[in-house]
Write an enzyme that holds these catalytic residues in place. Structure first.
Site, mmCIF file in Angstrom:
data_model
loop_
_atom_site.group_PDB
_atom_site.id
_atom_site.type_symbol
_atom_site.label_atom_id
_atom_site.label_comp_id
_atom_site.label_asym_id
_atom_site.label_seq_id
_atom_site.Cartn_x
_atom_site.Cartn_y
_atom_site.Cartn_z
ATOM 1 C CD1 TRP A 1 67.434 -17.108 -8.890
ATOM 2 C CD2 TRP A 1 66.614 -16.889 -10.966
ATOM 3 N NE1 TRP A 1 66.077 -17.290 -8.832
ATOM 4 C CE2 TRP A 1 65.535 -17.154 -10.080
ATOM 5 C CE3 TRP A 1 66.341 -16.724 -12.323
ATOM 6 C CZ2 TRP A 1 64.215 -17.255 -10.521
ATOM 7 C CZ3 TRP A 1 65.016 -16.818 -12.759
ATOM 8 C CH2 TRP A 1 63.972 -17.089 -11.867
ATOM 9 C CD1 TRP B 1 70.696 -12.937 -15.327
ATOM 10 C CD2 TRP B 1 70.637 -12.969 -13.093
ATOM 11 N NE1 TRP B 1 71.828 -12.300 -14.869
ATOM 12 C CE2 TRP B 1 71.826 -12.315 -13.504
ATOM 13 C CE3 TRP B 1 70.405 -13.112 -11.735
ATOM 14 C CZ2 TRP B 1 72.756 -11.803 -12.596
ATOM 15 C CZ3 TRP B 1 71.327 -12.596 -10.824
ATOM 16 C CH2 TRP B 1 72.485 -11.957 -11.265
ATOM 17 C CG ASN C 1 67.130 -28.265 -7.699
ATOM 18 O OD1 ASN C 1 67.502 -27.103 -7.679
ATOM 19 N ND2 ASN C 1 67.730 -29.188 -8.456
ATOM 20 C CD GLU D 1 72.289 -31.866 -5.812
ATOM 21 O OE1 GLU D 1 72.071 -30.639 -5.866
ATOM 22 O OE2 GLU D 1 72.657 -32.522 -6.799
ATOM 23 C CD1 TRP E 1 75.469 -29.303 -6.708
ATOM 24 C CD2 TRP E 1 76.115 -27.328 -7.575
ATOM 25 N NE1 TRP E 1 75.886 -29.514 -8.006
ATOM 26 C CE2 TRP E 1 76.286 -28.323 -8.561
ATOM 27 C CE3 TRP E 1 76.450 -26.014 -7.893
ATOM 28 C CZ2 TRP E 1 76.783 -28.045 -9.840
ATOM 29 C CZ3 TRP E 1 76.943 -25.731 -9.166
ATOM 30 C CH2 TRP E 1 77.107 -26.741 -10.117
HETATM 31 P P1 FAD Z 1 68.064 -31.562 -1.121
HETATM 32 O O1 FAD Z 1 68.006 -32.159 -2.466
HETATM 33 O O2 FAD Z 1 67.629 -32.390 0.011
HETATM 34 O O3 FAD Z 1 69.567 -31.075 -0.915
HETATM 35 C C1 FAD Z 1 70.144 -30.908 0.391
HETATM 36 C C2 FAD Z 1 70.682 -29.513 0.548
HETATM 37 O O4 FAD Z 1 71.689 -29.257 -0.422
HETATM 38 C C3 FAD Z 1 69.646 -28.420 0.316
HETATM 39 O O5 FAD Z 1 68.868 -28.187 1.471
HETATM 40 C C4 FAD Z 1 70.516 -27.231 -0.061
HETATM 41 O O6 FAD Z 1 71.058 -26.604 1.077
HETATM 42 C C5 FAD Z 1 71.647 -27.894 -0.832
HETATM 43 N N1 FAD Z 1 71.353 -27.828 -2.266
HETATM 44 C C6 FAD Z 1 70.676 -28.721 -3.013
HETATM 45 N N2 FAD Z 1 70.668 -28.343 -4.309
HETATM 46 C C7 FAD Z 1 71.339 -27.175 -4.373
HETATM 47 C C8 FAD Z 1 71.673 -26.280 -5.427
HETATM 48 N N3 FAD Z 1 71.329 -26.515 -6.686
HETATM 49 N N4 FAD Z 1 72.365 -25.159 -5.125
HETATM 50 C C9 FAD Z 1 72.743 -24.889 -3.851
HETATM 51 N N5 FAD Z 1 72.472 -25.715 -2.807
HETATM 52 C C10 FAD Z 1 71.772 -26.828 -3.066
HETATM 53 N N6 FAD Z 1 68.557 -23.128 -2.564
HETATM 54 C C11 FAD Z 1 68.507 -22.447 -1.409
HETATM 55 O O7 FAD Z 1 68.806 -23.007 -0.349
HETATM 56 N N7 FAD Z 1 68.120 -21.133 -1.384
HETATM 57 C C12 FAD Z 1 67.769 -20.461 -2.520
HETATM 58 O O8 FAD Z 1 67.457 -19.268 -2.447
HETATM 59 C C13 FAD Z 1 67.784 -21.184 -3.751
HETATM 60 N N8 FAD Z 1 67.394 -20.585 -4.905
HETATM 61 C C14 FAD Z 1 67.410 -21.309 -6.076
HETATM 62 C C15 FAD Z 1 67.026 -20.677 -7.267
HETATM 63 C C16 FAD Z 1 67.022 -21.386 -8.465
HETATM 64 C C17 FAD Z 1 66.630 -20.681 -9.755
HETATM 65 C C18 FAD Z 1 67.409 -22.735 -8.474
HETATM 66 C C19 FAD Z 1 67.408 -23.514 -9.761
HETATM 67 C C20 FAD Z 1 67.809 -23.359 -7.310
HETATM 68 C C21 FAD Z 1 67.820 -22.665 -6.097
HETATM 69 N N9 FAD Z 1 68.218 -23.279 -4.899
HETATM 70 C C22 FAD Z 1 68.202 -22.552 -3.730
HETATM 71 C C23 FAD Z 1 68.811 -24.629 -4.890
HETATM 72 C C24 FAD Z 1 67.848 -25.785 -4.650
HETATM 73 O O9 FAD Z 1 66.732 -25.677 -5.478
HETATM 74 C C25 FAD Z 1 67.389 -25.917 -3.199
HETATM 75 O O10 FAD Z 1 68.505 -25.866 -2.331
HETATM 76 C C26 FAD Z 1 66.677 -27.246 -2.981
HETATM 77 O O11 FAD Z 1 65.563 -27.353 -3.821
HETATM 78 C C27 FAD Z 1 66.251 -27.350 -1.535
HETATM 79 O O12 FAD Z 1 65.496 -28.517 -1.331
HETATM 80 P P2 FAD Z 1 66.011 -29.658 -0.384
HETATM 81 O O13 FAD Z 1 66.459 -29.094 0.906
HETATM 82 O O14 FAD Z 1 64.941 -30.687 -0.336
HETATM 83 O O15 FAD Z 1 67.267 -30.185 -1.187
#
Ligand code: FAD
Length: 483
Positions: free
Chosen positions: A388, A365, A347, A281, A284
């Site tokens: 997006w 989008w 997410n 993740e 990503w």
């Molecule tokens: P965890 O599950 O704990 O993951 C750890 C870290 O991995 C996150 O903090 C993040 O930095 C990274 N990560 C995880 N999933 C993704 C992903 N799909 N894409 C990129 N990085 C990821 N994330 C943002 O940081 N900023 C945004 O503006 C953003 N916009 C989003 C818009 C949409 C439509 C979608 C579907 C996803 C978006 N995300 C964004 C990705 C993701 O939803 C968040 O990073 C995640 O929910 C953050 O929660 P967490 O820190 O608990 O994630």
């Protein structure tokens, strides 16, 4: 010119609001010279495009925390407003410093600003050095066998896995040498980053503590409490199963290398699959920056030009219902209200609400991306745009357009007891599990007993999902035909 600042170096903080694992700071300390830490409020946000309202709230508190950490080490933080080149040139003129250091940023707004500053200040005889730290690897480091940028995530992940560990994180300094006298600073409060009338961010404090100390604690807590089981748990929005590190990462309060290394060597106590999945993740985010760096139009241009002629609708009423969490689909409404209440959304639910906007409502989008940019505390130019486009189907390695989430089935699968919905859509709290994700199917008696009046206490669905789905597929095939 103040003599006593002449041998100082300027340390320009940007998206690296931390002392831990900060390469520019480390280098500044190593020089043994006094350091002038600086933060510039740039006209276009913080050099990465306009700053959203929710992230402005975060920035205020993050800068306060950074200033307080710097003060505890005998230093301080200077605040200035203006375009970065003029501010730096002015500061150099006032103080006589000959060195400016910063950590690199990798977005299309910041890169040209930094190049210009480097060129112009070097011409004036200054030493300018920049360092890595926002990402695990420089975006130019990982390339395909043909030396081109990656467009698909899995080979990118493999290349990253095979490219060796990211550099060991650096420890925060124990002391920072100050100049004998400090250059003038603005007051952070003058920047008016916090909302006042009304204070729509008041519930952000319920779950967030901006700043580096809180970020490091959150990482520790996540590893102790939730990394074990992450792979399964991360899809269930009512569970505290993800790290919630995203807003801390977005402003660089914690480095990705610090997170990566914290998950090293845990496989004897935590299933390897969970650790790997968490790292994937994090990658990503890395992949999103790789895409943004090599394809700077990502935030506004369809990656796949087939979508350029897509027949988007511009219905403001439907868009407003979506932003307010009034669509009549409980999981969508819960997500949009979580976003409003806490500046963050799980997410899984981000994917559901994005699919709903793009495919059920046929709204571009880019409007969703802009709304998220304004309302997310973790708004990130790379992850937001890439995600997006991923949901829209227009992006690199995207989910195909015809994968249209059914908001009812998604809700039933990932929020089976309706806990998430009940938390954010309290007017449905007394509806039983059977109908919590489909109140419009509930018998009148069930609704009455739960105190729900559709169209009054809770909206009727603003679209019929089945019909909206076929309309979206038709629109998509028309676009395909036109390509
Ligand atoms: P965890 O599950 O704990 O993951 C750890 C870290 O991995 C996150 O903090 C993040 O930095 C990274 N990560 C995880 N999933 C993704 C992903 N799909 N894409 C990129 N990085 C990821 N994330 C943002 O940081 N900023 C945004 O503006 C953003 N916009 C989003 C818009 C949409 C439509 C979608 C579907 C996803 C978006 N995300 C964004 C990705 C993701 O939803 C968040 O990073 C995640 O929910 C953050 O929660 P967490 O820190 O608990 O994630």
């Amino acid at each position: 010119m103040a003599e006593n600042t002449q041998n100082a170096v300027v340390l320009w903080f940007r998206k690296d609001l931390r002392l831990d694992d900060n390469h520019a700071l480390h280098e500044a300390c190593r020089s043994g010279r006094p350091i002038i830490p600086l933060y510039i409020s740039e006209p276009d946000g913080h050099g990465t495009g306009p700053l959203g309202a929710a992230q402005s709230w975060w920035l205020h508190h993050s800068l306060t925390a950074l200033q307080s950490s710097l003060r505890s080490l005998g230093s301080d933080l200077v605040f200035r407003t203006g375009d970065a080149f003029s501010v730096l040139k002015g500061l150099v003129g006032e103080t006589g410093v000959d060195t400016v250091l910063w950590n690199r940023r990798y977005d299309p707004v910041g890169i040209p600003i930094d190049h210009r500053i480097k060129d112009e200040l070097s011409k004036l005889g200054l030493n300018i050095s920049s360092f890595a730290g926002q990402l695990l690897h420089e975006p130019t480091r990982l390339l395909t066998g043909a030396r081109t940028p990656f467009r698909v995530y899995t080979p990118f992940w493999r290349a990253l896995e095979n490219s060796g560990e990211p550099p060991e994180p650096l420890k925060a300094p124990l002391k920072i040498t100050s100049p004998v006298s400090w250059p003038k600073s603005e007051e952070l409060s003058q920047w008016k980053l916090l909302p006042t009338k009304p204070d729509w961010a008041k519930s952000f404090n319920e779950i967030w503590t901006p700043g580096e100390t809180a970020a490091l604690l959150r990482l520790e807590d996540f590893i102790d409490r939730a990394l074990d089981g992450y792979k399964e748990g991360r899809d269930f929005p009512s569970k505290p199963a993800t790290s919630m590190l995203s807003p801390h990462l977005a402003l660089g309060e914690i480095s990705p290398a610090r997170i990566w290394h914290a998950t090293r060597g845990l496989s004897h106590t935590i299933p390897r699959d969970d650790v790997i999945h968490f790292r994937k993740e994090l990658v990503w985010r890395e992949f999103s920056y790789h895409l943004l760096f090599h394809f700077p139009g990502l935030p506004y241009a369809n990656w796949n030009s087939r979508f350029n002629g897509f027949p988007w609708r511009t219905d403001c009423t439907l868009f407003a219902s979506w932003t307010r969490g009034q669509t009549g689909y409980p999981i969508v409404d819960a997500g949009m209200r979580q976003l409003w209440k806490h500046g963050w959304m799980h997410n899984r639910v981000r994917m559901i609400v994005a699919s709903f906007l793009i495919k059920d409502l046929l709204i571009d989008w880019r409007r969703g991306e802009a709304w998220f940019r304004d309302t997310l505390v973790d708004a990130d130019p790379a992850s937001n745009a890439a995600s997006w486009q991923w949901v829209a189907g227009s992006g690199a390695d995207a989910s195909p357009f015809f994968r249209i989430f059914n908001p009812v089935l998604q809700g039933e699968k990932f929020d089976p007891e309706g806990r998430y919905v009940r938390e954010f859509v309290p007017e449905l709290a007394d509806l039983g599990d059977r109908y919590i994700h489909r109140p419009f199917d509930a018998p009148e008696k069930v609704l009455r007993e739960a105190g729900v009046i559709l169209g009054d206490t809770y909206p009727q669905p603003i679209v019929d999902h089945a019909k909206a789905r076929s309309r979206a597929l038709q629109a998509y095939s028309a676009t395909k035909d036109a390509a």
